[in-house]
Scaffold this active site. Structure first.
Site, short mmCIF file in Angstrom:
data_model
loop_
_atom_site.label_atom_id
_atom_site.label_comp_id
_atom_site.label_asym_id
_atom_site.label_seq_id
_atom_site.Cartn_x
_atom_site.Cartn_y
_atom_site.Cartn_z
N GLU A 120 0.82 -1.21 0.00
CA GLU A 120 0.00 0.00 0.00
C GLU A 120 0.85 1.25 0.00
O GLU A 120 0.54 2.25 -0.67
CB GLU A 120 -0.92 -0.01 1.23
CG GLU A 120 -2.00 1.09 1.22
CD GLU A 120 -1.55 2.40 1.86
OE1 GLU A 120 -2.30 3.40 1.78
OE2 GLU A 120 -0.44 2.45 2.44
N GLU A 121 1.95 1.21 0.75
CA GLU A 121 2.76 2.42 0.95
C GLU A 121 3.52 2.85 -0.31
O GLU A 121 4.09 3.94 -0.34
CB GLU A 121 3.76 2.20 2.09
CG GLU A 121 3.12 2.00 3.47
CD GLU A 121 2.52 3.27 4.05
OE1 GLU A 121 2.56 4.32 3.36
OE2 GLU A 121 1.99 3.21 5.17
N ASP A 124 -7.54 2.16 7.77
CA ASP A 124 -6.21 2.77 7.73
C ASP A 124 -6.16 3.89 8.76
O ASP A 124 -7.19 4.33 9.29
CB ASP A 124 -5.89 3.31 6.34
CG ASP A 124 -4.40 3.27 6.02
OD1 ASP A 124 -3.58 3.38 6.96
OD2 ASP A 124 -4.05 3.16 4.83
#
Length: 350
Positions: free
Chosen positions: A206-207, A229
């Site tokens: 995701e990052e 999140d």
């Protein structure tokens, strides 16, 4: 709150593309809680709890990303110092005076080094730090370093979880707190019925661009989707009211939009209704900079999904001192649980 589990989740390494250790932890925790578990080719973990209204063929997907921001070794110089590339977004000044763990043939603790202020020119002192100003010092000569470390080895930040007042403080609460919340929700739903097939997905990368969630949503093609999140809690000295986004201790957050997603108005209304129904304290979230897995959950399925997000207010985000409020975490679990349980009780056609 199972602080031991949360500590283990936060401190287990797993930078983007190298989530294998935290993935193994997740698999150990969830396999006995659901009907079916599998891992796809990119490394996402899927945990399926079958719904009781299968004839309607509805699917709900909830995603929490497993990866943490970190680094990858790109060079070993003649003195044994390491150069690195970032995996995820960093403010360079947060690297100053930090310890890291280099994951080679064995784990080695290193420190983030940079030019001492004592030998900086006046111009250098007034310039903001840059990522390339830093190096990793392992306290070893090159020959010894190369026995254990190779180009491409990953690096995580070294910081243990502690409790501080009403809060939890650690590195990588973004997004390990959401991994914890999703596991805890599966625990609470273990002996409960859910109306639709519930896919709890622990996503990768995701990052570095919301990559795993895109693959997962394409695979599942959910009708409903909720991302989990962290979000900005800028409730600190100097913050103006309109800059705070969220505040610690004011409850879980219901996302309205971020830089990559306008949440479906129906999902926003549904989450608000469920919070009110269960007397769950909540706050609205508009995140003007930064995106989450909400975007691919909404758009990457064949039919798109009715998507939104439950966000956990977090101070000092993308630092090693990330902080969340215990009550906000508990309320996030409660909201996710009732949201999954009651999807068939809401009119989605308005």
């Amino acid at each position: 709150m199972d602080i031991g589990l949360l500590k283990n989740i936060c401190e287990t390494p797993g930078v983007p593309g190298y989530e294998q250790a935290v993935r193994a932890l997740v698999l150990k925790e969830v396999t006995h809680l659901v009907d079916h578990v599998w891992v796809d080719n990119i490394g996402n973990v899927f945990a399926l709890k079958k719904g009781v209204r299968n004839p309607e063929s509805k699917k709900v997907m909830v995603a929490a990303h497993m990866d943490e921001i970190g680094f990858i070794v790109s060079h070993i110089d003649d003195q044994g110092f390491l150069r690195f590339q970032t995996l995820g977004g960093f403010d360079p000044k947060t690297l100053t005076a930090q310890r890291v763990i280099v994951h080679g043939k064995k784990d080695l603790v290193g420190v983030m080094g940079a030019k001492p202020i004592h030998v900086m020119s006046p111009e250098e002192k007034n310039k903001p730090a840059k990522i390339e100003d830093f190096f990793i010092d392992l306290g070893m000569k090159k020959e010894e370093v190369e026995q254990y470390i190779s180009i491409g080895d990953t690096v995580t930040r070294e910081r243990s979880l502690i409790e501080m007042g009403d809060c939890i403080n650690c590195k990588s609460l973004d997004n390990r707190i959401s991994v914890f919340i999703l596991i805890e929700t599966l625990r609470r739903l273990q002996y409960q019925e859910v109306p639709y097939d519930f896919y709890a997905v622990f996503t990768v990368q995701e990052e570095v661009g919301l990559r795993g969630a895109g693959v997962a949503a394409h695979s599942i093609n959910p009708d409903f989707a909720i991302a989990l999140d962290t979000t900005i809690a800028y409730d600190v000295p100097g913050a103006r009211a309109h800059e705070k986004c969220t505040e610690l201790g004011k409850g879980t957050a219901i996302k309205i939009l971020d830089s990559s997603t306008i949440c479906d108005y129906r999902m926003v209304a549904y989450l608000k209704q469920q919070a009110q129904y269960k007397n769950i304290m909540w706050q609205p979230e508009i995140l003007v900079a930064g995106g989450t897995d909400t975007a691919p959950l909404q758009r990457n399925g064949k039919n798109g999904s009715i998507a939104g997000a439950i966000s956990i207010p977090t101070r000092h985000i993308h630092q090693v001192i990330e902080m969340v409020n215990k009550q906000d975490v508990e309320l996030s679990i409660q909201l996710l649980q009732v949201a999954v349980e009651n999807l068939d009780q809401y009119s989605w056609n308005h």
